[in-house]
Motif scaffolding. Structure first.
Motif, PDB file in Angstrom:
ATOM      1  N   MET A 115      -4.812   2.361  11.421  1.00  0.00           N
ATOM      2  CA  MET A 115      -5.355   1.208  12.157  1.00  0.00           C
ATOM      3  C   MET A 115      -4.312   0.269  12.502  1.00  0.00           C
ATOM      4  N   GLN A 116      -4.293  -0.299  13.611  1.00  0.00           N
ATOM      5  CA  GLN A 116      -3.101  -0.977  13.896  1.00  0.00           C
ATOM      6  C   GLN A 116      -3.849  -2.510  13.919  1.00  0.00           C
ATOM      7  N   ILE A 117      -2.754  -3.487  13.549  1.00  0.00           N
ATOM      8  CA  ILE A 117      -2.947  -4.984  13.382  1.00  0.00           C
ATOM      9  C   ILE A 117      -2.562  -5.317  14.887  1.00  0.00           C
ATOM     10  N   SER A 118      -3.446  -6.185  15.633  1.00  0.00           N
ATOM     11  CA  SER A 118      -3.057  -6.702  16.984  1.00  0.00           C
ATOM     12  C   SER A 118      -2.884  -8.392  16.747  1.00  0.00           C
ATOM     13  N   LEU A 119      -2.278  -8.914  17.753  1.00  0.00           N
ATOM     14  CA  LEU A 119      -2.411 -10.193  17.910  1.00  0.00           C
ATOM     15  C   LEU A 119      -2.912 -10.731  19.333  1.00  0.00           C
ATOM     16  N   GLY A 120      -4.328 -11.439  19.128  1.00  0.00           N
ATOM     17  CA  GLY A 120      -4.898 -11.792  20.260  1.00  0.00           C
ATOM     18  C   GLY A 120      -4.298 -12.860  21.053  1.00  0.00           C
ATOM     19  N   PRO A 121      -4.786 -12.858  21.989  1.00  0.00           N
ATOM     20  CA  PRO A 121      -4.143 -14.151  22.914  1.00  0.00           C
ATOM     21  C   PRO A 121      -4.345 -15.577  22.238  1.00  0.00           C
ATOM     22  N   LEU A 122      -3.431 -16.515  22.543  1.00  0.00           N
ATOM     23  CA  LEU A 122      -3.412 -17.976  22.148  1.00  0.00           C
ATOM     24  C   LEU A 122      -4.384 -18.280  22.834  1.00  0.00           C
ATOM     25  N   LEU A 123      -5.803 -18.954  22.379  1.00  0.00           N
ATOM     26  CA  LEU A 123      -6.675 -19.426  22.825  1.00  0.00           C
ATOM     27  C   LEU A 123      -6.488 -21.206  22.904  1.00  0.00           C
ATOM     28  N   TYR A 124      -5.552 -21.573  22.263  1.00  0.00           N
ATOM     29  CA  TYR A 124      -5.368 -23.132  22.321  1.00  0.00           C
ATOM     30  C   TYR A 124      -4.230 -23.482  23.329  1.00  0.00           C
ATOM     31  N   PHE A 125      -4.210 -24.856  23.528  1.00  0.00           N
ATOM     32  CA  PHE A 125      -3.196 -25.308  24.792  1.00  0.00           C
ATOM     33  C   PHE A 125      -1.985 -25.765  23.882  1.00  0.00           C
ATOM     34  N   TRP A 126      -0.982 -25.099  24.063  1.00  0.00           N
ATOM     35  CA  TRP A 126       0.286 -25.702  23.452  1.00  0.00           C
ATOM     36  C   TRP A 126       1.287 -25.918  24.429  1.00  0.00           C
ATOM     37  N   SER A 127       2.381 -26.829  24.005  1.00  0.00           N
ATOM     38  CA  SER A 127       3.513 -27.136  24.824  1.00  0.00           C
ATOM     39  C   SER A 127       4.112 -25.735  25.160  1.00  0.00           C
ATOM     40  N   LYS A 128       5.018 -25.552  26.209  1.00  0.00           N
ATOM     41  CA  LYS A 128       5.583 -24.454  26.926  1.00  0.00           C
ATOM     42  C   LYS A 128       6.678 -24.129  25.890  1.00  0.00           C
ATOM     43  N   ASP A 129       7.650 -25.152  25.336  1.00  0.00           N
ATOM     44  CA  ASP A 129       8.219 -24.995  24.110  1.00  0.00           C
ATOM     45  C   ASP A 129       7.801 -24.145  22.943  1.00  0.00           C
ATOM     46  N   ILE A 157       5.204 -22.452  22.721  1.00  0.00           N
ATOM     47  CA  ILE A 157       4.515 -21.080  23.080  1.00  0.00           C
ATOM     48  C   ILE A 157       5.780 -20.329  23.109  1.00  0.00           C
ATOM     49  N   PHE A 158       6.944 -20.541  23.638  1.00  0.00           N
ATOM     50  CA  PHE A 158       8.112 -19.531  23.886  1.00  0.00           C
ATOM     51  C   PHE A 158       8.527 -19.390  22.431  1.00  0.00           C
ATOM     52  N   ASP A 159       8.658 -20.537  21.513  1.00  0.00           N
ATOM     53  CA  ASP A 159       9.227 -20.192  20.279  1.00  0.00           C
ATOM     54  C   ASP A 159       8.300 -19.191  19.271  1.00  0.00           C
ATOM     55  N   PHE A 160       7.016 -19.221  19.811  1.00  0.00           N
ATOM     56  CA  PHE A 160       6.088 -18.695  18.949  1.00  0.00           C
ATOM     57  C   PHE A 160       6.058 -17.180  19.221  1.00  0.00           C
ATOM     58  N   TYR A 161       6.178 -16.821  20.579  1.00  0.00           N
ATOM     59  CA  TYR A 161       6.507 -15.498  20.879  1.00  0.00           C
ATOM     60  C   TYR A 161       7.620 -14.882  20.810  1.00  0.00           C
ATOM     61  N   ARG A 162       8.711 -15.761  20.608  1.00  0.00           N
ATOM     62  CA  ARG A 162      10.160 -15.212  20.223  1.00  0.00           C
ATOM     63  C   ARG A 162      10.237 -14.888  18.608  1.00  0.00           C
ATOM     64  N   SER A 193      -6.391 -13.866  15.625  1.00  0.00           N
ATOM     65  CA  SER A 193      -6.220 -14.711  16.551  1.00  0.00           C
ATOM     66  C   SER A 193      -5.328 -16.043  16.147  1.00  0.00           C
ATOM     67  N   PRO A 194      -4.369 -16.035  16.795  1.00  0.00           N
ATOM     68  CA  PRO A 194      -3.236 -17.157  16.627  1.00  0.00           C
ATOM     69  C   PRO A 194      -4.045 -18.600  16.289  1.00  0.00           C
ATOM     70  N   THR A 195      -3.536 -19.219  15.498  1.00  0.00           N
ATOM     71  CA  THR A 195      -4.054 -20.597  15.086  1.00  0.00           C
ATOM     72  C   THR A 195      -2.701 -21.352  14.519  1.00  0.00           C
ATOM     73  N   GLY A 196      -1.739 -20.968  14.610  1.00  0.00           N
ATOM     74  CA  GLY A 196      -0.256 -21.633  13.974  1.00  0.00           C
ATOM     75  C   GLY A 196       0.752 -20.573  13.713  1.00  0.00           C
ATOM     76  N   LYS A 197       1.824 -21.375  13.057  1.00  0.00           N
ATOM     77  CA  LYS A 197       3.111 -20.415  12.856  1.00  0.00           C
ATOM     78  C   LYS A 197       2.638 -19.126  11.740  1.00  0.00           C
TER      79      LYS A 197
END
Length: 284
Positions: free
Chosen positions: A1-15, A17-22, A245-249
C-alpha cells in the motif's frame, strides 16, 4: 500500500505553495495530487504554475495527478476544465462528473475523488469501464461498506482503492462562500479572504465545542481524521493507497513517518467514526 498526498484544499500564497511542493519533491512520498479542487476564485496560482509544479514532481520520480474542481458553477468553468484536462499531459483526479466525462472522451486515465458519489459496485464498474484506475472512498462510508464492495468482486478488483486516512475530511460543498459570509461580504467580491485562514475557519457549537471548518465553499470536519492505526487492516483488505491531506508543513513529516512504518503523533480528539460505521465525530 502506498502513501499518497492529496491536493491542497486550503488557500495559501504562491510562495508558500511552491515552497511546500519543493519539499514534497525532496521527500519519499510516491504519489502526489495537486491543483485547485475547491474554488475557481483562488488565483494565486495559474494553471501553468500547477503544470510547472507537476513537471517538477514528475522529474523527482513522483506519480502525479492533477485534481479538478469539485463543484462547477458556470459554463466557462466547464470550458476551462475541458481545456485543462485535454492539454495537461497528466492523469487526473476527477472530483466532478464533468471531469469524468472529459477524461472518458479523451481516453485519459483518472482517479475518482472522494466528492464523487460512488456508493455501490455498479457505479464503480461503470467508472472503471470509462477509464477509472482507482477511486477514493467517499469519507462518510465505512470499513464494512468497503469490505462488501471488495467481496462482490471475489477479491479481484479491476481498480485500486484509496482511503482518506489523515486530515480534515471534506464533508460538503455549496455555491455560497461561508468564509465571505462570515466576513460580511458578497461572494462575487470576496477578495479571497479565505487566504487569511490557512487551515480553514473553525466553527463551534453554542457550547464552544469544535464542530466544522469553513473553507470557502467547502465544509470540513473540525477535528482531524487519523486512521493510521488501521493501515495494516486496510492493507489486508486490499486498499492500495492511504491519503494524507495537507494541513501544514508537518504534513510531509507525517507522510514520511507513515511510509517508514513509524507511529505519528495522534491529533486531539480524532474523528474516525465514519470508518467504523458510527457518527463521523466519534473518536475511535
Amino acid at each position: 500500500m502506498q502513501i499518497s498526498l492529496g491536493p491542497l484544499l486550503y488557500f495559501w500564497s504562491k510562495d508558500r505553495i511552491f515552497d511546500f511542493y519543493r519539499q514534497v519533491a525532496e521527500s519519499n512520498i510516491p504519489v502526489v495530487y495537486l491543483g485547485e479542487a475547491v474554488c475557481t476564485r483562488r488565483r494565486e496560482l495559474k494553471f501553468k504554475d500547477y503544470l510547472e509544479l507537476a513537471t517538477m514532481l514528475k522529474e523527482a520520480g513522483k506519480e502525479v495527478y492533477l485534481s479538478t474542481l469539485a463543484l462547477l458553477e458556470t459554463p466557462s468553468e466547464y470550458t476551462e476544465l475541458k481545456r485543462q484536462i485535454e492539454t495537461c499531459g497528466f492523469k487526473i483526479e476527477a472530483n466532478d462528473m464533468a471531469a469524468v466525462y472529459v477524461a472518458k472522451e479523451n481516453n485519459i486515465p483518472f482517479v475518482c475523488g472522494p466528492s464523487i458519489n460512488n456508493y455501490n459496485s455498479s457505479s464503480l464498474c461503470k467508472m472503471q469501464s470509462w477509464g477509472m484506475e482507482r477511486f477514493v472512498m467517499p469519507v462518510e462510508l465505512s470499513k464494512d461498506w468497503l469490505n462488501k464492495v471488495i467481496d462482490s468482486y471475489e477479491g479481484k478488483l479491476p481498480f485500486g482503492i484509496e482511503v482518506f486516512g489523515y486530515g480534515h475530511s471534506p464533508l460538503a460543498y455549496s455555491a455560497r462562500c461561508f468564509t465571505a459570509r462570515h466576513k460580511g461580504i458578497a461572494k462575487d467580491n470576496c477578495e479571497t479572504v479565505c487566504i487569511e485562514y490557512p487551515k480553514g475557519l473553525l466553527a463551534q457549537t453554542q457550547e464552544d465545542e469544535p464542530l466544522l471548518r469553513l473553507n470557502g465553499i467547502q465544509t470540513q470536519a473540525a477535528a482531524c481524521t487519523d486512521l493510521s492505526r488501521e493501515i495494516e487492516v486496510m492493507r489486508q483488505m486490499g486498499v492500495t493507497h492511504f491519503r494524507v491531506s495537507p494541513t501544514g508543513k508537518n504534513t510531509i513529516e507525517i507522510a514520511e513517518a507513515l511510509i517508514a512504518g513509524q507511529p505519528i503523533p495522534t491529533p486531539a480528539n480524532p474523528c474516525n467514526g465514519y470508518w467504523h460505521g458510527e457518527a463521523g465525530f466519534e473518536n475511535n
